[in-house]
Structures are given as structure tokens and as C-alpha cells.
Enzyme design. Structure first.
Site, PDB file in Angstrom:
ATOM      1  N   ARG A  29       0.823  -1.224   0.000  1.00 60.31           N
ATOM      2  CA  ARG A  29       0.000   0.000   0.000  1.00 60.31           C
ATOM      3  C   ARG A  29       0.849   1.264   0.000  1.00 60.31           C
ATOM      4  NH1 ARG A  29      -4.039  -0.843   4.730  1.00 60.31           N
ATOM      5  NH2 ARG A  29      -4.406  -3.044   4.330  1.00 60.31           N
ATOM      6  N   ARG A  33      -3.618   6.344   0.084  1.00 62.95           N
ATOM      7  CA  ARG A  33      -4.097   7.524   0.811  1.00 62.95           C
ATOM      8  C   ARG A  33      -3.056   8.230   1.654  1.00 62.95           C
ATOM      9  NH1 ARG A  33      -8.885   4.353   3.197  1.00 62.95           N
ATOM     10  NH2 ARG A  33      -7.250   2.813   2.835  1.00 62.95           N
ATOM     11  N   ARG A  42      -6.775  11.150  -7.436  1.00 66.75           N
ATOM     12  CA  ARG A  42      -8.013  10.369  -7.346  1.00 66.75           C
ATOM     13  C   ARG A  42      -9.269  11.228  -7.194  1.00 66.75           C
ATOM     14  NH1 ARG A  42      -9.235   6.002  -4.663  1.00 66.75           N
ATOM     15  NH2 ARG A  42     -11.268   6.864  -5.096  1.00 66.75           N
ATOM     16  N   ASP A  78      -6.636  -3.471  -7.615  1.00 66.67           N
ATOM     17  CA  ASP A  78      -7.187  -4.049  -6.390  1.00 66.67           C
ATOM     18  C   ASP A  78      -7.498  -5.515  -6.650  1.00 66.67           C
ATOM     19  OD1 ASP A  78      -8.214  -3.115  -3.570  1.00 66.67           O
ATOM     20  OD2 ASP A  78      -9.614  -4.613  -4.312  1.00 66.67           O
ATOM     21  N   TYR A 153     -14.485 -12.210   0.628  1.00 58.74           N
ATOM     22  CA  TYR A 153     -15.273 -11.014   0.303  1.00 58.74           C
ATOM     23  C   TYR A 153     -16.561 -11.387  -0.430  1.00 58.74           C
ATOM     24  CZ  TYR A 153     -11.481  -7.863   1.620  1.00 58.74           C
ATOM     25  OH  TYR A 153     -10.536  -7.166   2.331  1.00 58.74           O
TER      26      TYR A 153
HETATM   27  O1  1CP Z   1       0.262   0.448  -3.002  1.00 50.44           O
HETATM   28  C1  1CP Z   1      -0.512  -0.477  -3.182  1.00 50.44           C
HETATM   29  O2  1CP Z   1      -0.318  -1.556  -2.605  1.00 50.44           O
HETATM   30  C2  1CP Z   1      -1.678  -0.212  -4.083  1.00 50.44           C
HETATM   31  C3  1CP Z   1      -2.308  -1.318  -4.810  1.00 50.44           C
HETATM   32  C4  1CP Z   1      -3.325  -2.132  -4.006  1.00 50.44           C
HETATM   33  C5  1CP Z   1      -3.178  -3.469  -3.619  1.00 50.44           C
HETATM   34  C6  1CP Z   1      -1.954  -4.327  -3.784  1.00 50.44           C
HETATM   35  C7  1CP Z   1      -4.611  -1.720  -3.601  1.00 50.44           C
HETATM   36  C8  1CP Z   1      -5.187  -0.385  -3.790  1.00 50.44           C
HETATM   37  N1  1CP Z   1      -5.266  -2.789  -3.050  1.00 50.44           N
HETATM   38  C9  1CP Z   1      -4.418  -3.868  -3.038  1.00 50.44           C
HETATM   39  C10 1CP Z   1      -4.705  -5.226  -2.587  1.00 50.44           C
HETATM   40  C11 1CP Z   1      -5.817  -5.455  -1.656  1.00 50.44           C
HETATM   41  N2  1CP Z   1      -7.101  -4.993  -1.707  1.00 50.44           N
HETATM   42  C12 1CP Z   1      -5.736  -6.356  -0.565  1.00 50.44           C
HETATM   43  C13 1CP Z   1      -4.506  -7.137  -0.223  1.00 50.44           C
HETATM   44  C14 1CP Z   1      -3.528  -6.296   0.518  1.00 50.44           C
HETATM   45  C15 1CP Z   1      -3.894  -5.991   1.947  1.00 50.44           C
HETATM   46  O3  1CP Z   1      -4.098  -6.933   2.740  1.00 50.44           O
HETATM   47  O4  1CP Z   1      -3.925  -4.805   2.274  1.00 50.44           O
HETATM   48  C16 1CP Z   1      -6.975  -6.379   0.077  1.00 50.44           C
HETATM   49  C17 1CP Z   1      -7.347  -7.166   1.304  1.00 50.44           C
HETATM   50  C18 1CP Z   1      -7.832  -5.504  -0.650  1.00 50.44           C
HETATM   51  C19 1CP Z   1      -9.248  -5.218  -0.361  1.00 50.44           C
HETATM   52  C20 1CP Z   1      -9.447  -3.774  -0.084  1.00 50.44           C
HETATM   53  N3  1CP Z   1      -9.465  -2.838  -1.066  1.00 50.44           N
HETATM   54  C21 1CP Z   1      -9.531  -3.125   1.171  1.00 50.44           C
HETATM   55  C22 1CP Z   1      -9.481  -3.811   2.548  1.00 50.44           C
HETATM   56  C23 1CP Z   1     -10.831  -3.853   3.184  1.00 50.44           C
HETATM   57  C24 1CP Z   1     -10.867  -4.748   4.434  1.00 50.44           C
HETATM   58  O5  1CP Z   1     -11.307  -5.908   4.325  1.00 50.44           O
HETATM   59  O6  1CP Z   1     -10.470  -4.273   5.509  1.00 50.44           O
HETATM   60  C25 1CP Z   1      -9.642  -1.760   0.904  1.00 50.44           C
HETATM   61  C26 1CP Z   1      -9.779  -0.646   1.913  1.00 50.44           C
HETATM   62  C27 1CP Z   1      -9.593  -1.587  -0.515  1.00 50.44           C
HETATM   63  C28 1CP Z   1      -9.591  -0.320  -1.279  1.00 50.44           C
HETATM   64  C29 1CP Z   1      -8.270   0.097  -1.805  1.00 50.44           C
HETATM   65  N4  1CP Z   1      -7.446  -0.683  -2.588  1.00 50.44           N
HETATM   66  C30 1CP Z   1      -6.314   0.033  -2.925  1.00 50.44           C
HETATM   67  C31 1CP Z   1      -6.433   1.330  -2.322  1.00 50.44           C
HETATM   68  C32 1CP Z   1      -5.433   2.446  -2.468  1.00 50.44           C
HETATM   69  C33 1CP Z   1      -7.644   1.342  -1.626  1.00 50.44           C
HETATM   70  C34 1CP Z   1      -8.234   2.511  -0.847  1.00 50.44           C
HETATM   71  C35 1CP Z   1      -9.284   3.173  -1.674  1.00 50.44           C
HETATM   72  C36 1CP Z   1      -9.196   4.664  -1.719  1.00 50.44           C
HETATM   73  O7  1CP Z   1      -8.130   5.273  -1.729  1.00 50.44           O
HETATM   74  O8  1CP Z   1     -10.290   5.248  -1.804  1.00 50.44           O
END
Ligand code: 1CP
Length: 349
Positions: A29, A33, A42, A78, A153
Site C-alpha cells: 500500500r 491515501r 483520485r 485491487d 469477500y
Molecule cells: O500500493 C498499493 O499496494 C496499491 C495497490 C493495491 C493493492 C496491492 C490496492 C489499492 N489494493 C491492493 C490489494 C488489496 N485490496 C488487498 C490485499 C492487501 C492488503 O491486505 O492490504 C486487500 C485485502 C484488498 C481489499 C481492499 N481494497 C480493502 C481492505 C478492506 C478490508 O477488508 O479491511 C480496501 C480498503 C480496498 C480499497 C483500496 N485498494 C487500494 C487502495 C489504495 C484502496 C483505498 C481506496 C481509496 O483510496 O479510496
């Protein structure tokens, strides 16, 4: 980057158990944000919509590389993007995460899932090509969600803490569970393959929530599907990392699924992870994200310890033990990169 340059990057060297000239570091990540430039880019665009805009996805991927001088980009996308591209009703809600219009609960729901067609992945391939062109000599890491985490999910329909729905389904209706994991394995396999074929130099399979499983359930109900994702891309000759949280008891089984390297979360020391894996597996991790807010000298001592313990493994890529918290001061991350790069590094004999 051409294939020879990629194979000589510090990231790829460590992941394949060869020491290089600099200790590689990147952050899960790292795009997102915590960066003001991410929030600006974004502004007004939905999360999934952004993932499908190749120029924007490339720009967001590059932001943390420019700012922190990390040793790899992680593709901005994602784990639910392949669901969206298959035609599943899914969205990422701000402050919540992935939410499905209709959770997948029965064998009939699974039968009705649309298949992810290869052609639908074109925006992903285009974004990867644009990113790799601009990254120059730094490698890009592609990724996908592991079948269990994705299925969690899909069954819950939204983020959950204990994943009771999928854990019930694997026992109550093992046939339906297997079919769901086979579907997610195909979707994730195609998503990861598209990124690796378009130029990503390594891949990471995120099984973020596998830690809610015991070893026996993991081996019987999850590992075969994760192994199917690895085998879909193993012929490409690019190193593959397997990461989950709370997976201290599963590290060996996660390696056996077909990974070249294992990501360790912050709960287990790298020395102990290395011991559990027989001293034979390159490791990634595992700075505790909580310490990013600790006093500078506390964080520095912790990073030095992670680096010392990582040196015991056949290869080590420095990372956090989970993702960058959204409210992290980005300057702290930049300083961690500088520190890691400044610590004396053994050159190859
Ligand atoms: O820098 C990076 O890593 C960006 C790329 C990335 C990756 C590798 C994003 C962007 N998401 C992911 C993978 C991802 N998505 C995982 C595996 C990694 C981890 O465990 O953190 C998971 C579980 C998700 C699911 C997901 N997507 C969540 C978690 C929700 C929960 O169950 O608690 C969330 C909050 C997202 C949204 C998301 N994905 C990525 C970003 C930058 C965001 C935030 C959205 C935003 O900025 O509005």
C-alpha cells in the site's frame, strides 16, 4: 525495462536467493491515501474506475517510487478488479472496502458467476505497459488476491473480521466451496498472468485473511486453489511472493503452494520465520506498521533489527508486516528507505 535488466535488479536478485548491490525495500500500500499526490490524482474518480484508467493507474503506481526511491513499484489496482472485469456487481466503498451487490452463498450463485474473459483485461495490460515504460530500471510487481481472501469477500459480501461465512461454507458445502475457489483461482490467475505478460517482473499473491484458518483447513480447502494460481503463471519464470497476515502457522504450507518467497507479517520475527522454513526460502517483511508512528529512534532500532534478522535468510526484501496505514506521514517512509539503503550490505563474494 528489458528482461536482463529486470533479472539483475536488487528485488529480483533477493527473491531468487542471490545477494545484490543494494538491499531492496518497498511497502505494501505504498500507493494510496498516505500520499497527498494520490488524493489529488483520485479526486472525483471512484476507486475501481481509477483502476481501469490506464494512464491514471500508471501515474499512481509511479508516485511512491518517485517520492520514496523504493526499489519496486506495486501495480495500482485491487484484488477485486478481476471480479469487476468479469461482470460481478462489486464496488469499493470509501472507508469500507469491497462490497458486492449480491453476496455469493449457494451452489446456484456460483454456477451463475460470469467467467473472466481474457479480452476484458486489456486496460490492465495497457496500464502495466505504460508503467513499465516509465519505471525505467526499476521492476514492477504485479499481484492478485488469493482464492480464499477473494472468496471471503464474495461470501460475506463485504469486509469482515472473522470470515465465518466462508469458513462455514467450506465445511457445510465443500463442493460449492471448491467450485467458488476454482472460479476465483481462474480469475486471479488470469489477472496476474496479464500483468506478468505485459511486463511486470515479479508477482505477489495476497492471501491477506488466510490467518483466520487453521493449518488443516488451509491445506484441505484453500492450498489447492492457491497452487492453481501459482501454476497458471509459473511458466513465465518470474519470482512469486506469497503473503498473508496472521499466517505464522501457515508459512510452510504457503511456500508449498508454489511460491518462491514468503511475505511475513509483523507478528513473527524473521529469524523465527526463517527457522520455520528451514533456512531455504527468501523472505519479505516485516516492519511493524504501528512503529511508523513511534519516536524516530524506536523505529530506527526496529528497522535495524528487521534487517539483521532478514540477513539470516537466503534473500530478504524489506517491507512492512502489512500495508501502510492511511494516516502515515510519508516523510517517515522516505526516511525508512534511506535508512535501509544506508545499512551496510554484504556484497556477493
Ligand atoms: O500500493 C498499493 O499496494 C496499491 C495497490 C493495491 C493493492 C496491492 C490496492 C489499492 N489494493 C491492493 C490489494 C488489496 N485490496 C488487498 C490485499 C492487501 C492488503 O491486505 O492490504 C486487500 C485485502 C484488498 C481489499 C481492499 N481494497 C480493502 C481492505 C478492506 C478490508 O477488508 O479491511 C480496501 C480498503 C480496498 C480499497 C483500496 N485498494 C487500494 C487502495 C489504495 C484502496 C483505498 C481506496 C481509496 O483510496 O479510496
Amino acid at each position: 525495462m528489458n528482461a536482463r535488466e529486470a533479472s539483475e535488479s536488487s528485488l529480483i536478485r533477493e527473491l531468487t536467493g542471490r545477494r545484490g548491490s543494494r538491499r531492496p525495500v518497498w511497502f505494501m500500500r505504498q500507493a494510496g491515501r498516505s500520499l497527498p499526490e494520490y488524493r489529488a490524482a483520485r479526486e472525483g474518480t471512484g476507486m475501481l474506475e481509477s483502476c481501469l484508467m490506464p494512464e491514471l493507474a500508471a501515474e499512481i503506481t509511479l508516485q511512491p517510487v518517485r517520492r520514496h526511491d523504493v526499489d519496486a513499484g506495486i501495480f495500482f489496482s485491487d484484488i477485486v478488479v478481476p471480479l469487476k472485469l468479469a461482470g460481478v456487481d462489486v464496488d469499493i466503498k470509501p472507508g469500507v472496502g469491497p462490497v458486492l451487490g449480491a453476496p455469493i452463498r449457494t451452489a446456484a450463485d456460483i454456477d451463475a458467476l460470469p467467467e473472466l474473459e481474457d479480452g476484458a483485461l486489456e486496460p490492465i495490460r495497457e496500464a502495466v505497459r505504460l508503467t513499465v515504460e516509465q519505471l525505467g530500471e526499476k521492476p514492477l510487481i504485479g499481484f492478485a488476491g488469493a482464492p480464499f481472501t477473494l472468496a471471503a469477500y464474495m461470501v460475506e459480501g463485504r469486509p469482515s473480521r472473522d470470515h465465518l461465512g466462508p469458513r462455514t461454507m467450506m465445511h457445510a458445502d465443500p463442493g460449492a466451496w471448491r467450485a467458488l475457489c476454482e472460479w476465483t483461482a481462474r480469475a486471479s490467475g488470469r489477472f496476474l498472468k496479464a500483468q506478468l505478460e505485459a511486463g511486470a517482473s515479479a508477482g505477489q499473491l495476497f492471501d491477506s485473511w488466510a490467518g483466520s484458518l487453521g493449518l488443516e483447513d488451509y491445506r484441505r480447502h484453500v492450498q489447492p486453489a492457491s497452487a492453481a494460481v501459482f501454476s497458471a503463471v509459473s511458466g513465465l519464470g518470474k519470482p512469486l511472493i506469497h503473503f498473508g497476515t496472521g499466517t505464522s502457522e501457515l508459512l510452510g504450507a504457503m511456500k508449498e503452494a508454489g511460491a518462491d518467497a514468503v511475505g511475513v507479517d509483523y507478528r513473527l520475527s524473521l529469524s523465527e520465520a526463517n527457522r520455520r522454513l528451514g533456512g531455504a526460502v527468501p523472505l519479505q517483511g516485516n516492519i511493524d506498521p504501528a512503529l511508523l508512528k513511534a519516536p524516530r529512534e524506536v523505529l530506527e532500532a526496529h528497522v535495524r533489527q528487521v534487517v539483521r534478522e532478514g540477513a539470516e535468510a537466503p534473500g530478504h526484501v524489506v517491507n512492512l508486516g502489512h500495508g501502510v496505514p492511511a494516516d502515515t506521514d510519508p516523510d517517515v517512509l522516505t526516511r525508512v528507505v534511506e535508512l535501509v539503503h544506508s545499512i551496510e550490505y554484504p556484497a556477493e563474494p
